[in-house]
Design a protein around this motif. Structure first.
Motif, mmCIF file in Angstrom:
data_model
loop_
_atom_site.group_PDB
_atom_site.id
_atom_site.type_symbol
_atom_site.label_atom_id
_atom_site.label_comp_id
_atom_site.label_asym_id
_atom_site.label_seq_id
_atom_site.Cartn_x
_atom_site.Cartn_y
_atom_site.Cartn_z
ATOM 1 N N LEU A 193 0.832 -1.201 0.000
ATOM 2 C CA LEU A 193 0.000 0.000 0.000
ATOM 3 C C LEU A 193 0.867 1.252 0.000
ATOM 4 N N ALA A 194 1.938 1.242 0.785
ATOM 5 C CA ALA A 194 2.841 2.395 0.835
ATOM 6 C C ALA A 194 3.412 2.684 -0.544
ATOM 7 N N GLU A 195 3.815 1.629 -1.252
ATOM 8 C CA GLU A 195 4.362 1.795 -2.605
ATOM 9 C C GLU A 195 3.301 2.352 -3.548
ATOM 10 N N GLU A 196 2.097 1.797 -3.480
ATOM 11 C CA GLU A 196 1.004 2.249 -4.346
ATOM 12 C C GLU A 196 0.685 3.724 -4.105
ATOM 13 N N LEU A 197 0.608 4.114 -2.841
ATOM 14 C CA LEU A 197 0.283 5.500 -2.510
ATOM 15 C C LEU A 197 1.412 6.449 -2.919
ATOM 16 N N ALA A 198 2.650 5.996 -2.764
ATOM 17 C CA ALA A 198 3.791 6.827 -3.159
ATOM 18 C C ALA A 198 3.786 7.064 -4.666
ATOM 19 N N VAL A 199 3.499 6.030 -5.447
ATOM 20 C CA VAL A 199 3.436 6.171 -6.901
ATOM 21 C C VAL A 199 2.315 7.133 -7.288
ATOM 22 N N LYS A 200 1.162 6.987 -6.676
ATOM 23 C CA LYS A 200 0.039 7.887 -6.972
ATOM 24 C C LYS A 200 0.394 9.328 -6.614
ATOM 25 N N HIS A 201 1.064 9.498 -5.481
ATOM 26 C CA HIS A 201 1.479 10.840 -5.049
ATOM 27 C C HIS A 201 2.416 11.473 -6.073
ATOM 28 N N VAL A 202 3.387 10.712 -6.547
ATOM 29 C CA VAL A 202 4.339 11.240 -7.523
ATOM 30 C C VAL A 202 3.644 11.547 -8.846
ATOM 31 N N GLU A 203 2.691 10.702 -9.235
ATOM 32 C CA GLU A 203 1.971 10.938 -10.489
ATOM 33 C C GLU A 203 1.119 12.206 -10.394
ATOM 34 N N MET A 204 0.505 12.434 -9.241
ATOM 35 C CA MET A 204 -0.269 13.665 -9.047
ATOM 36 C C MET A 204 0.654 14.876 -9.080
ATOM 37 N N ALA A 205 1.791 14.772 -8.409
ATOM 38 C CA ALA A 205 2.766 15.867 -8.401
ATOM 39 C C ALA A 205 3.302 16.097 -9.812
ATOM 40 N N ARG A 206 3.550 15.002 -10.519
ATOM 41 C CA ARG A 206 4.071 15.101 -11.885
ATOM 42 C C ARG A 206 3.099 15.858 -12.787
ATOM 43 N N ALA A 207 1.815 15.515 -12.726
ATOM 44 C CA ALA A 207 0.810 16.188 -13.547
ATOM 45 C C ALA A 207 0.735 17.670 -13.212
ATOM 46 N N ASN A 208 0.811 17.978 -11.923
ATOM 47 C CA ASN A 208 0.716 19.371 -11.508
ATOM 48 C C ASN A 208 1.954 20.160 -11.920
ATOM 49 N N ILE A 209 3.130 19.540 -11.796
ATOM 50 C CA ILE A 209 4.373 20.210 -12.192
ATOM 51 C C ILE A 209 4.388 20.467 -13.689
ATOM 52 N N LEU A 210 3.947 19.506 -14.486
ATOM 53 C CA LEU A 210 3.918 19.693 -15.936
ATOM 54 C C LEU A 210 2.958 20.812 -16.318
ATOM 55 N N ASN A 211 1.825 20.880 -15.640
ATOM 56 C CA ASN A 211 0.868 21.953 -15.892
ATOM 57 C C ASN A 211 1.468 23.302 -15.504
ATOM 58 N N THR A 212 2.170 23.308 -14.362
ATOM 59 C CA THR A 212 2.815 24.531 -13.900
ATOM 60 C C THR A 212 3.907 24.960 -14.861
ATOM 61 N N ALA A 213 4.685 23.998 -15.368
ATOM 62 C CA ALA A 213 5.775 24.306 -16.297
ATOM 63 C C ALA A 213 5.241 24.877 -17.600
ATOM 64 N N GLN A 214 4.140 24.323 -18.086
ATOM 65 C CA GLN A 214 3.542 24.817 -19.325
ATOM 66 C C GLN A 214 3.002 26.229 -19.147
ATOM 67 N N THR A 215 2.381 26.486 -18.003
ATOM 68 C CA THR A 215 1.871 27.823 -17.708
ATOM 69 C C THR A 215 3.011 28.832 -17.614
ATOM 70 N N ASP A 216 4.096 28.401 -16.963
ATOM 71 C CA ASP A 216 5.265 29.277 -16.806
ATOM 72 C C ASP A 216 5.891 29.599 -18.149
ATOM 73 N N ALA A 217 5.861 28.648 -19.067
ATOM 74 C CA ALA A 217 6.511 28.826 -20.376
ATOM 75 C C ALA A 217 5.800 29.849 -21.240
ATOM 76 N N VAL A 218 4.500 30.061 -20.999
ATOM 77 C CA VAL A 218 3.741 30.982 -21.849
ATOM 78 C C VAL A 218 3.481 32.324 -21.184
ATOM 79 N N THR A 219 4.002 32.509 -19.954
ATOM 80 C CA THR A 219 3.791 33.779 -19.278
ATOM 81 C C THR A 219 5.041 34.633 -19.338
#
Length: 219
Positions: A193-219
């Motif tokens: 469960l710890a591994e599963e939750l850690a992977v989900k956490h990183v995937e959520m962070a990854r999606a948010n970081i990519l969205n943030t990076a794209q927003t930063d690139a166009v501002t």
């Protein structure tokens, strides 16, 4: 016996310039000179020269003739870092679950409690600091110097995007909750469960970081 690491002037210069590059103080394409850095940091040029050599080995700067040019984290680097981290973080967390001590669990609990407090007050810098402490504590407790070193380095290289990400309160709240869930799985000794939750956490962070990076690139 605990051996204290000796910190040299070159270490101090390296860490400061690395922090400034990863934090966005120096932008891609900026030129760094030994003279400028030695004057800014009030040190001789020798530790600056050593620090720049190490930063070049880390691919954060590169020599172009007589110039030292900031490379930083390219969009391609960002994608690779996020992919590698997503593959390693879950494994490290599972390894941590099998080895973590009561004292280390207590430390994690304290870190998350502080993070929750900082999130509630909107202290972005402190949220970022506690986020780093949480992940570094897991890496340290996993029992592998290789995982610890590699994941700590990857996490550090994301600091600029992580800071922008946690500045969004909804993500900061969700991240703290995800950390709490991972902690509870570790405390229960449930490695899967710890591994599963850690992977989900990183995937959520990854999606948010990519969205943030794209927003930063166009501002």
């Amino acid at each position: 016996m605990t051996v204290n690491k000796v910190t040299s002037l070159a270490d101090i210069v390296y860490e400061q310039v690395e922090r400034d590059i990863l934090g966005g103080v120096y932008q891609r394409g900026d030129i760094l000179t030994e003279l400028r850095l030695s004057e800014q940091l009030k040190v001789s040029r020798t530790p600056v020269r050593e620090a720049l050599r190490r930063l070049e080995q880390d691919d954060l700067v590169e020599s172009r003739g007589k110039s030292i040019v900031v490379v930083g984290i390219t969009p391609e680097d960002l994608m690779d870092i996020l992919e590698i981290r997503s593959r390693l973080e879950g494994i490290a967390t599972a390894k941590c679950c099998r080895r973590i001590t009561k004292e280390e669990l207590s430390e994690l609990d304290e870190i998350i409690t502080l993070q929750e407090f900082y999130v509630s007050r909107g202290f972005t810098d402190k949220v970022l600091e506690s986020d780093s402490r949480f992940h570094e504590a897991i890496y340290a407790a996993c029992g592998s110097r290789t995982y610890d070193k590699q994941l700590t380095a990857l996490h550090k290289k994301l600091q600029r995007y992580r800071k922008m990400s946690v500045a969004v309160n909804t993500r900061a709240v969700a991240s703290a909750a995800e950390h709490r869930d991972i902690f509870q799985a570790l405390a229960a000794g449930d490695a899967a469960l710890a591994e599963e939750l850690a992977v989900k956490h990183v995937e959520m962070a990854r999606a948010n970081i990519l969205n943030t990076a794209q927003t930063d690139a166009v501002t």
